[in-house]
Design a protein around this motif. Structure first.
Motif, PDB file in Angstrom:
ATOM      1  N   GLY A 134       0.846  -1.191   0.000  1.00 16.59           N
ATOM      2  CA  GLY A 134       0.000   0.000   0.000  1.00 16.59           C
ATOM      3  C   GLY A 134       0.875   1.232   0.000  1.00 16.59           C
ATOM      4  O   GLY A 134       1.913   1.269   0.655  1.00 16.59           O
ATOM      5  N   VAL A 135       0.457   2.246  -0.752  1.00 12.35           N
ATOM      6  CA  VAL A 135       1.214   3.501  -0.835  1.00 12.35           C
ATOM      7  C   VAL A 135       0.226   4.661  -0.911  1.00 12.35           C
ATOM      8  O   VAL A 135      -0.780   4.593  -1.610  1.00 12.35           O
ATOM      9  CB  VAL A 135       2.197   3.501  -2.028  1.00 12.35           C
ATOM     10  N   TRP A 136       0.516   5.719  -0.171  1.00 13.18           N
ATOM     11  CA  TRP A 136      -0.341   6.897  -0.150  1.00 13.18           C
ATOM     12  C   TRP A 136      -0.509   7.446  -1.569  1.00 13.18           C
ATOM     13  O   TRP A 136       0.459   7.550  -2.322  1.00 13.18           O
ATOM     14  CB  TRP A 136       0.270   7.943   0.776  1.00 13.18           C
ATOM     15  N   GLU A 137      -1.738   7.770  -1.920  1.00 18.48           N
ATOM     16  CA  GLU A 137      -2.051   8.220  -3.280  1.00 18.48           C
ATOM     17  C   GLU A 137      -1.244   9.445  -3.709  1.00 18.48           C
ATOM     18  O   GLU A 137      -1.045   9.664  -4.901  1.00 18.48           O
ATOM     19  CB  GLU A 137      -3.544   8.507  -3.420  1.00 18.48           C
ATOM     20  N   HIS A 138      -0.752  10.246  -2.775  1.00 16.94           N
ATOM     21  CA  HIS A 138       0.007  11.447  -3.117  1.00 16.94           C
ATOM     22  C   HIS A 138       1.519  11.274  -2.960  1.00 16.94           C
ATOM     23  O   HIS A 138       2.265  12.251  -3.089  1.00 16.94           O
ATOM     24  CB  HIS A 138      -0.465  12.631  -2.265  1.00 16.94           C
ATOM     25  N   ASN A 139       1.972  10.059  -2.679  1.00 19.81           N
ATOM     26  CA  ASN A 139       3.411   9.813  -2.565  1.00 19.81           C
ATOM     27  C   ASN A 139       3.932   9.389  -3.942  1.00 19.81           C
ATOM     28  O   ASN A 139       4.189   8.223  -4.216  1.00 19.81           O
ATOM     29  CB  ASN A 139       3.704   8.747  -1.496  1.00 19.81           C
ATOM     30  N   PHE A 145       8.894   4.590  -7.833  1.00 19.48           N
ATOM     31  CA  PHE A 145       9.819   3.525  -7.435  1.00 19.48           C
ATOM     32  C   PHE A 145       9.162   2.149  -7.599  1.00 19.48           C
ATOM     33  O   PHE A 145       9.740   1.235  -8.184  1.00 19.48           O
ATOM     34  CB  PHE A 145      10.263   3.769  -5.988  1.00 19.48           C
ATOM     35  N   TYR A 146       7.929   2.009  -7.111  1.00 17.11           N
ATOM     36  CA  TYR A 146       7.235   0.727  -7.203  1.00 17.11           C
ATOM     37  C   TYR A 146       6.918   0.363  -8.652  1.00 17.11           C
ATOM     38  O   TYR A 146       7.044  -0.802  -9.044  1.00 17.11           O
ATOM     39  CB  TYR A 146       5.973   0.722  -6.341  1.00 17.11           C
ATOM     40  N   PHE A 151       5.279  -3.000 -10.159  1.00 12.50           N
ATOM     41  CA  PHE A 151       4.020  -2.977  -9.414  1.00 12.50           C
ATOM     42  C   PHE A 151       3.014  -2.107 -10.146  1.00 12.50           C
ATOM     43  O   PHE A 151       3.369  -1.075 -10.715  1.00 12.50           O
ATOM     44  CB  PHE A 151       4.232  -2.421  -7.996  1.00 12.50           C
ATOM     45  N   LYS A 152       1.748  -2.533 -10.114  1.00  5.46           N
ATOM     46  CA  LYS A 152       0.666  -1.780 -10.736  1.00  5.46           C
ATOM     47  C   LYS A 152      -0.458  -1.589  -9.724  1.00  5.46           C
ATOM     48  O   LYS A 152      -0.771  -2.502  -8.965  1.00  5.46           O
ATOM     49  CB  LYS A 152       0.138  -2.534 -11.952  1.00  5.46           C
ATOM     50  N   GLN A 166      -6.874   8.510   4.932  1.00  7.44           N
ATOM     51  CA  GLN A 166      -6.210   8.830   3.668  1.00  7.44           C
ATOM     52  C   GLN A 166      -6.339   7.637   2.740  1.00  7.44           C
ATOM     53  O   GLN A 166      -6.434   6.498   3.191  1.00  7.44           O
ATOM     54  CB  GLN A 166      -4.758   9.231   3.874  1.00  7.44           C
ATOM     55  N   ARG A 167      -6.329   7.904   1.457  1.00 10.16           N
ATOM     56  CA  ARG A 167      -6.477   6.843   0.460  1.00 10.16           C
ATOM     57  C   ARG A 167      -5.100   6.325   0.073  1.00 10.16           C
ATOM     58  O   ARG A 167      -4.223   7.087  -0.318  1.00 10.16           O
ATOM     59  CB  ARG A 167      -7.209   7.379  -0.770  1.00 10.16           C
ATOM     60  N   ASP A 168      -4.936   5.026   0.212  1.00 18.54           N
ATOM     61  CA  ASP A 168      -3.722   4.352  -0.236  1.00 18.54           C
ATOM     62  C   ASP A 168      -4.057   3.523  -1.466  1.00 18.54           C
ATOM     63  O   ASP A 168      -5.115   2.893  -1.529  1.00 18.54           O
ATOM     64  CB  ASP A 168      -3.188   3.400   0.843  1.00 18.54           C
ATOM     65  N   LEU A 169      -3.137   3.520  -2.411  1.00 15.68           N
ATOM     66  CA  LEU A 169      -3.252   2.627  -3.555  1.00 15.68           C
ATOM     67  C   LEU A 169      -2.674   1.282  -3.146  1.00 15.68           C
ATOM     68  O   LEU A 169      -1.643   1.216  -2.476  1.00 15.68           O
ATOM     69  CB  LEU A 169      -2.475   3.181  -4.744  1.00 15.68           C
ATOM     70  N   MET A 170      -3.345   0.223  -3.527  1.00 12.17           N
ATOM     71  CA  MET A 170      -2.815  -1.125  -3.315  1.00 12.17           C
ATOM     72  C   MET A 170      -2.192  -1.544  -4.645  1.00 12.17           C
ATOM     73  O   MET A 170      -2.878  -1.662  -5.652  1.00 12.17           O
ATOM     74  CB  MET A 170      -3.930  -2.077  -2.888  1.00 12.17           C
ATOM     75  N   MET A 171      -0.869  -1.712  -4.617  1.00  9.48           N
ATOM     76  CA  MET A 171      -0.132  -2.047  -5.820  1.00  9.48           C
ATOM     77  C   MET A 171       0.298  -3.504  -5.763  1.00  9.48           C
ATOM     78  O   MET A 171       0.637  -4.021  -4.706  1.00  9.48           O
ATOM     79  CB  MET A 171       1.073  -1.115  -5.983  1.00  9.48           C
TER      80      MET A 171
END
Length: 175
Positions: A134-139, A145-146, A151-152, A166-171
């Protein structure tokens, strides 16, 4: 970058807890202080990086943590989970990269890449076919890097930073 630098990855031991706590707090502050409410950052840190919590994580059979050293200085760390230790149940038979933390002064020196290579290697050793994080949508820096490692973004989830969702993207990466 110092081409003679030596990056060494080694398991974190329970007697390394003080360094782990300090590193976790420092990396989290470096990443989020400038873009999130300081009260939310401090609230999160007070609950996530306690001695009791990190010692428990170190003792969990389905998690592993590793320090990265550059010329014998701690530069960052990796935390991975599988099975019941995963922070989400979306992909129960997958391998999670929960944390790749690198101190700012060591960023751009391939420390994160070495930690990622270690994570992918562990996932393969344990015969997993999918890795997620998981990565913060604004990072944007972390997302880039991912993506570099294949990673997608496949889904999203809510991560509580203190009192603020906060919304995290799951890659995801299939291996």
């Amino acid at each position: 970058m110092n081409m003679n630098q030596k990056i060494r990855i080694q398991p974190i031991q329970t007697d390394d807890i003080k360094q782990l706590i300090d590193l976790s707090k420092q990396c989290f502050h470096q990443t989020f202080d400038s873009c999130r409410a300081l009260n939310d950052v401090n609230t999160y840190i007070k609950s996530a990086y306690t001695q009791e919590k990190l010692q428990s994580e170190l003792k969990t059979a389905t998690s592993r943590m590793f320090f990265a050293f550059v010329d014998n200085q701690i530069a960052g760390y990796l935390k991975v989970n599988w099975g019941m230790s995963q922070t989400e149940t979306k992909w129960p038979s997958a391998f999670e990269i929960q944390r790749i933390y690198v101190l700012k002064q060591f960023q751009g020196r391939h420390v994160g890449s070495e930690l990622m290579i270690k994570a992918i290697s562990l996932a393969k050793e344990k015969h997993f076919r999918r890795i997620w994080l998981g990565v913060w949508e604004h990072n944007d820096k972390a997302q880039k890097f991912y993506h570099y490692f294949g990673f997608k973004a496949k889904d999203e989830h809510i991560f509580m930073m203190g009192d603020t969702p906060q919304r995290d993207l799951m890659m995801v990466k299939d291996i």
